[in-house]
Design a protein around this motif. Structure first.
Motif, short mmCIF file in Angstrom:
data_model
loop_
_atom_site.label_atom_id
_atom_site.label_comp_id
_atom_site.label_asym_id
_atom_site.label_seq_id
_atom_site.Cartn_x
_atom_site.Cartn_y
_atom_site.Cartn_z
N SER A 33 -2.86 14.94 -1.65
CA SER A 33 -3.52 13.69 -2.04
C SER A 33 -2.83 12.49 -1.40
O SER A 33 -3.50 11.57 -0.89
N ALA A 34 -1.50 12.51 -1.40
CA ALA A 34 -0.74 11.41 -0.79
C ALA A 34 -1.02 11.35 0.71
O ALA A 34 -1.20 10.26 1.28
N ALA A 58 0.84 -1.21 0.00
CA ALA A 58 0.00 0.00 0.00
C ALA A 58 0.87 1.25 0.00
O ALA A 58 0.59 2.22 -0.73
N GLN A 59 1.93 1.25 0.80
CA GLN A 59 2.83 2.40 0.84
C GLN A 59 3.51 2.60 -0.51
O GLN A 59 3.65 3.74 -0.97
N MET A 87 -3.62 8.79 5.45
CA MET A 87 -4.54 8.91 6.58
C MET A 87 -5.68 7.89 6.47
O MET A 87 -6.09 7.30 7.47
N LYS A 88 -6.17 7.67 5.26
CA LYS A 88 -7.22 6.69 5.04
C LYS A 88 -6.72 5.29 5.40
O LYS A 88 -7.40 4.52 6.08
N PHE A 89 -5.52 4.97 4.95
CA PHE A 89 -4.93 3.66 5.23
C PHE A 89 -4.73 3.48 6.74
O PHE A 89 -5.03 2.42 7.28
N GLU A 90 -4.23 4.50 7.41
CA GLU A 90 -4.00 4.40 8.85
C GLU A 90 -5.32 4.23 9.60
O GLU A 90 -5.39 3.49 10.58
N ALA A 91 -6.37 4.91 9.16
CA ALA A 91 -7.68 4.76 9.79
C ALA A 91 -8.18 3.33 9.64
O ALA A 91 -8.74 2.75 10.58
N GLU A 92 -7.97 2.74 8.47
CA GLU A 92 -8.37 1.35 8.25
C GLU A 92 -7.59 0.41 9.16
O GLU A 92 -8.15 -0.54 9.71
#
Length: 103
Positions: free
Chosen positions: A64-65, A37-38, A70-75
């Motif tokens: 955007s990055a 993902a990163q 932030m979206k990935f960390e929230a997941e």
């Protein structure tokens, strides 16, 4: 006698290793997913910056990055919370079964 002593020491170690194997495989899978993902986020950011025509476009690429990260960390936090909830439920079930055995 020595053989019995060696077996009594090695058997718990082998059982523990067998229990740890699925946990290791799951952890390895999660780490690889995180890295992938990163890498995807970085690749998208790179393409965005390469296509940028001015400083404002580069700024949008970074925003955007950041939003993707932030979206990935929230997941991940949500997933970790679910894992903790599952562990709590499992421990409560174990406690209940032990209490029933005492009766």
């Amino acid at each position: 006698m020595k053989a019995l002593l060696v077996l009594s020491v090695l058997l718990p170690v082998s059982v523990h290793a067998a229990d740890a194997e699925p946990k290791f495989a799951e952890q390895k899978k999660r780490v690889l997913e995180h890295i992938t993902a990163q890498m995807g986020t970085l690749e998208n950011t790179k393409k965005c910056v390469e296509a940028a025509a001015d400083q404002e476009s580069i700024k949008k690429c970074h925003e955007s990055a950041k939003a993707e990260r932030m979206k990935f960390e929230a997941e991940r936090k949500k997933e970790r919370g679910q894992q903790i909830d599952d562990q709590i439920k499992k421990l409560e079930e174990k406690k209940k079964s032990l209490e029933e055995k005492k009766k």
